[in-house]
Design a protein around this motif. Structure first.
Motif, mmCIF file in Angstrom:
data_model
loop_
_atom_site.group_PDB
_atom_site.id
_atom_site.type_symbol
_atom_site.label_atom_id
_atom_site.label_comp_id
_atom_site.label_asym_id
_atom_site.label_seq_id
_atom_site.Cartn_x
_atom_site.Cartn_y
_atom_site.Cartn_z
ATOM 1 N N GLU A 161 0.836 -1.194 0.000
ATOM 2 C CA GLU A 161 0.000 0.000 0.000
ATOM 3 C C GLU A 161 0.876 1.251 0.000
ATOM 4 O OE1 GLU A 161 0.126 -2.297 2.313
ATOM 5 O OE2 GLU A 161 -1.860 -3.019 2.906
ATOM 6 N N GLY A 162 0.490 2.219 -0.839
ATOM 7 C CA GLY A 162 1.262 3.452 -0.931
ATOM 8 C C GLY A 162 2.595 3.261 -1.620
ATOM 9 N N LEU A 163 2.738 2.131 -2.337
ATOM 10 C CA LEU A 163 3.987 1.789 -3.022
ATOM 11 C C LEU A 163 5.172 1.715 -2.066
ATOM 12 C CD1 LEU A 163 3.761 3.762 -6.412
ATOM 13 C CD2 LEU A 163 3.378 1.331 -5.991
ATOM 14 N N VAL A 164 4.908 1.359 -0.811
ATOM 15 C CA VAL A 164 5.996 1.134 0.137
ATOM 16 C C VAL A 164 6.559 -0.262 -0.108
ATOM 17 C CG1 VAL A 164 6.606 0.897 2.567
ATOM 18 C CG2 VAL A 164 5.014 2.683 1.844
ATOM 19 N N PRO A 165 7.861 -0.392 -0.356
ATOM 20 C CA PRO A 165 8.437 -1.704 -0.674
ATOM 21 C C PRO A 165 8.527 -2.616 0.541
ATOM 22 C CG PRO A 165 10.159 -0.046 -0.564
ATOM 23 C CD PRO A 165 8.860 0.687 -0.426
ATOM 24 N N GLN A 218 5.026 -7.973 7.243
ATOM 25 C CA GLN A 218 3.977 -8.979 7.090
ATOM 26 C C GLN A 218 3.289 -9.242 8.422
ATOM 27 O OE1 GLN A 218 2.994 -10.089 4.030
ATOM 28 N NE2 GLN A 218 4.482 -8.497 3.464
ATOM 29 N N ARG A 219 2.032 -8.833 8.512
ATOM 30 C CA ARG A 219 1.273 -9.002 9.751
ATOM 31 C C ARG A 219 0.951 -10.469 10.021
ATOM 32 N NH1 ARG A 219 -1.934 -5.786 6.091
ATOM 33 N NH2 ARG A 219 -3.294 -7.145 4.881
ATOM 34 N N GLY A 220 0.714 -11.245 8.966
ATOM 35 C CA GLY A 220 0.344 -12.649 9.146
ATOM 36 C C GLY A 220 1.408 -13.443 9.877
ATOM 37 N N ALA A 221 2.676 -13.244 9.512
ATOM 38 C CA ALA A 221 3.770 -13.976 10.148
ATOM 39 C C ALA A 221 3.886 -13.602 11.623
ATOM 40 C CB ALA A 221 5.083 -13.690 9.418
ATOM 41 N N LEU A 222 3.678 -12.321 11.941
ATOM 42 C CA LEU A 222 3.739 -11.893 13.342
ATOM 43 C C LEU A 222 2.586 -12.489 14.146
ATOM 44 C CD1 LEU A 222 4.747 -8.115 13.005
ATOM 45 C CD2 LEU A 222 6.172 -10.020 13.781
ATOM 46 N N VAL A 223 1.410 -12.531 13.552
ATOM 47 C CA VAL A 223 0.253 -13.130 14.243
ATOM 48 C C VAL A 223 0.497 -14.619 14.474
ATOM 49 C CG1 VAL A 223 -2.186 -13.698 14.022
ATOM 50 C CG2 VAL A 223 -1.381 -11.424 13.369
ATOM 51 N N ALA A 224 1.026 -15.315 13.442
ATOM 52 C CA ALA A 224 1.314 -16.745 13.583
ATOM 53 C C ALA A 224 2.353 -16.987 14.667
ATOM 54 C CB ALA A 224 1.813 -17.311 12.243
ATOM 55 N N LEU A 225 3.357 -16.105 14.755
ATOM 56 C CA LEU A 225 4.384 -16.240 15.788
ATOM 57 C C LEU A 225 3.775 -16.074 17.177
ATOM 58 C CD1 LEU A 225 7.288 -16.425 16.811
ATOM 59 C CD2 LEU A 225 7.511 -13.965 16.392
ATOM 60 N N ARG A 283 0.142 -1.424 8.777
ATOM 61 C CA ARG A 283 -0.303 -2.654 8.125
ATOM 62 C C ARG A 283 -1.406 -3.341 8.924
ATOM 63 N NH1 ARG A 283 0.061 -5.019 3.580
ATOM 64 N NH2 ARG A 283 1.007 -6.939 4.292
ATOM 65 N N PHE A 284 -1.343 -3.257 10.239
ATOM 66 C CA PHE A 284 -2.391 -3.849 11.064
ATOM 67 C C PHE A 284 -3.626 -2.957 11.098
ATOM 68 C CE2 PHE A 284 1.065 -6.473 12.642
ATOM 69 C CZ PHE A 284 0.426 -7.660 12.937
ATOM 70 N N TYR A 285 -3.397 -1.668 11.199
ATOM 71 C CA TYR A 285 -4.513 -0.719 11.322
ATOM 72 C C TYR A 285 -5.342 -0.664 10.047
ATOM 73 C CZ TYR A 285 -7.011 3.672 12.101
ATOM 74 O OH TYR A 285 -7.985 4.626 12.231
ATOM 75 N N GLU A 286 -4.674 -0.723 8.895
ATOM 76 C CA GLU A 286 -5.362 -0.604 7.612
ATOM 77 C C GLU A 286 -5.647 -1.940 6.950
ATOM 78 O OE1 GLU A 286 -6.557 2.098 6.211
ATOM 79 O OE2 GLU A 286 -5.874 3.408 7.834
ATOM 80 N N ALA A 287 -5.519 -3.016 7.705
ATOM 81 C CA ALA A 287 -5.744 -4.339 7.122
ATOM 82 C C ALA A 287 -7.165 -4.476 6.588
ATOM 83 C CB ALA A 287 -5.472 -5.415 8.173
#
Length: 417
Positions: A161-165, A218-225, A283-287
Motif C-alpha cells: 500500500e502506498g507503493l511502500v516496498p 507482514q502481519r500474518g507472520a507476526l500473528v502466527a508467531l 499494516r495492522f490498522y489498515e488491514a
C-alpha cells in the motif's frame, strides 16, 4: 562423512532463501531447491552406506505410509483435474516434498548427534541470504522512480500500500521470507553458545534476521508467531525440559528485541515517510481482511458444495481464481481435493504435531521446530505453502526424532515410539 552431509544440508537450507530465482523456466519451472534436492538425496544415501546399520524408527515408517497415501490421492486427483499437464507437474512436486520429509527424517534419525549442526546450518543460511539481499534492497528502494516503474520486480521487494516496498530477499514473496526469517531466528535463539566469537555471530545474526523479517511488514507472520508462542507455552507447561528451552529462547529474544527496538523507532525507509515501526502498525490498522474473505466466500466456497467429497481436481482453485494460489491452503485443498483430500492432509499435519508434542519432552532441542510446525499450520490459513519444501523439512526433522535418542558415548539407539 557427517561434515559432508551437513554441507549439503546447508545448501538445501540456503536454496529455500532463493526460491524466487527460476533456474529453468520451460517446459517446467525449477528453482534452486529442485536441483539441490537430488544431490542432497545422493549425499544422504552415500553417507548412510558407511554406517553398519540404518535406523527407520516407527514414526518414520508411519509417516512414509501417510506420505504414500497422500501421493496416491494426488494421483487420483490428477485424473479429474481441469488442467491435467499441470496437475502432473504438481504430482511431481508432491513426490519431491514427501521425499524431502523422508530424507531429513533419515538424517535426524541416524545422525542425532549433528542436530546442533543442522540448527547452525539453517541459521547460517538465513543470515547469509539476508546479508546478501538487504544491501541490494536498500539500494533498490533509494530510487522512488524505480518503485513506481517496477512495483513487483519478482525479487528483493514487492510494493505494498502506498507503493511502500516490502522486503522479500531472493524468495518468491514477502510472506514466505517473513516465515523463513522468523523460524530461522527461533532456531538461532535455541542454539547453545560457547566461545565469545560464537556469541557475537549468533547475536549479530539474530539482529540481521529480525531487521530483515520486520522489513517485510507482514502481519500474518507476526500473528502466527504470537499465536504459536501461546500454544507452545501451553504445551511445554506439561514438561520441564522444553520449559527451560522455551524460557531460554524467550529471554534471548527479549535481549535481541531490545537491540532492534531503536532500529524500528528511528530508522526510516529512504524517501518514505514514517519509521519501520509506524509502517508495521499501519499494516495492522489498515488491514482489509474483508477483501480476502470475499474472494473465498464469493468465488470458491459456492462451488465447493458442488463436489464436496472429491473436489474439482488439482489446480482447479488456481484456474477459478486466475491466480497461482488461493492464499488459504485449507480452502484450496477443500476446493481442489474435497473433504476426503482435506482429511488426508489433516491426518498428516496432525500426526507430525502429535509426534512433536510427544517427543519434545525427551528432547528440548525440538522446541523451535515444534514451534515452527505450529507456525506453519497457522500460516496455512493465509498462505498456500503446503507444497513448499520448508513445510516438509520441518516435518522431516520432527519425524526423524520420533524413535531415536542420542546416548553419549554409545551413539544412536533406535526405539519404537
Amino acid at each position: 562423512m557427517s561434515k559432508i552431509l551437513i554441507a549439503f544440508v546447508f545448501l538445501g537450507f540456503l536454496a529455500l532463501f532463493f526460491s524466487g530465482i527460476l533456474v529453468v523456466s520451460e517446459p517446467i519451472k525449477l528453482v534452486p531447491y529442485d536441483l539441490i534436492f537430488p544431490v542432497l538425496g545422493f549425499a544422504v544415501m552415500l553417507t548412510l552406506l558407511t554406517k553398519q546399520r540404518m535406523y527407520f524408527p516407527m514414526g518414520l515408517r508411519q509417516a512414509i505410509v501417510l506420505g504414500f497415501g497422500l501421493l496416491t490421492w494426488h494421483s487420483l486427483q490428477a485424473l479429474i483435474s481441469p488442467d491435467v499437464p499441470r496437475a502432473i507437474t504438481l504430482l511431481g512436486i508432491v513426490t519431491r516434498d514427501v521425499c524431502t520429509m523422508v530424507l531429513f527424517a533419515i538424517v535426524v534419525a541416524n545422525y542425532r548427534h549433528i542436530m546442533k549442526a543442522i540448527n547452525y546450518a539453517f541459521f547460517a543460511a538465513a543470515v547469509l541470504a539476508s546479508l546478501i539481499a538487504l544491501p541490494i534492497f536498500v539500494l533498490a528502494i533509494s530510487d522512488p522512480a524505480r518503485i513506481v516503474s517496477e512495483p513487483h520486480p519478482g525479487l528483493i521487494y514487492r510494493a505494498g500500500e502506498g507503493l511502500v516496498p516490502h522486503f522479500q530477499g531472493f524468495t518468491h514473496n514477502p510472506i514466505y521470507f517473513a516465515t523463513l526469517s522468523i523460524l530461522s531466528a527461533i532456531v538461532g535463539l535455541s542454539i547453545s553458545v560457547g566461545s565469545g566469537l560464537e556469541q557475537i555471530f549468533i547475536r549479530a545474526g539474530l539482529v540481521v534476521l529480525l531487521v530483515a523479517g520486520l522489513s517485510t511488514f507482514q502481519r500474518g507472520a507476526l500473528v502466527a508467531l504470537i499465536l504459536g508462542l501461546v500454544l507452545m507455552v501451553w504445551i511445554v507447561l506439561l514438561y520441564s525440559k522444553p520449559r527451560r528451552m522455551l524460557a531460554i529462547i524467550m529471554s534471548r529474544a527479549l535481549l535481541v528485541t531490545l537491540l532492534v527496538v531503536p532500529v524500528l523507532i528511528f530508522v526510516r525507509l529512504p524517501n518514505y515517510e514514517g519509521t519501520l515501526f509506524e509502517r508495521i502498525a499501519f499494516r495492522f490498522y489498515e488491514a482489509k481482511w474483508e477483501l480476502r474473505y470475499n474472494r473465498w466466500s464469493q468465488v470458491l466456497l459456492p462451488d465447493v458444495f458442488e463436489r464436496p467429497l472429491v473436489g474439482h481436481g488439482l489446480r482447479a482453485a488456481e484456474l477459478k481464481l486466475g491466480a497461482p494460489v488461493a492464499e488459504n491452503a485449507y480452502l484450496e485443498i477443500l476446493y481442489d481435493q474435497g473433504i476426503i483430500g482435506l482429511v488426508v492432509w489433516g491426518v498428516l499435519f496432525a500426526y507430525v504435531l502429535v509426534v512433536g508434542i510427544k517427543k519434545v519432552e525427551a528432547d528440548a532441542t525440538l522446541v523451535p521446530w515444534v514451534l515452527g510446525w505450529i507456525m506453519v499450520l497457522l500460516s496455512l490459513f493465509y498462505v498456500s505453502m503446503q507444497y513448499d519444501p520448508l513445510t516438509w523439512i520441518v516435518a522431516g526433522i520432527i519425524i526423524g526424532s520420533s524413535g531415536v535418542s542420542f546416548v553419549r558415548g554409545r551413539g544412536i539407539e533406535g526405539r519404537l515410539g
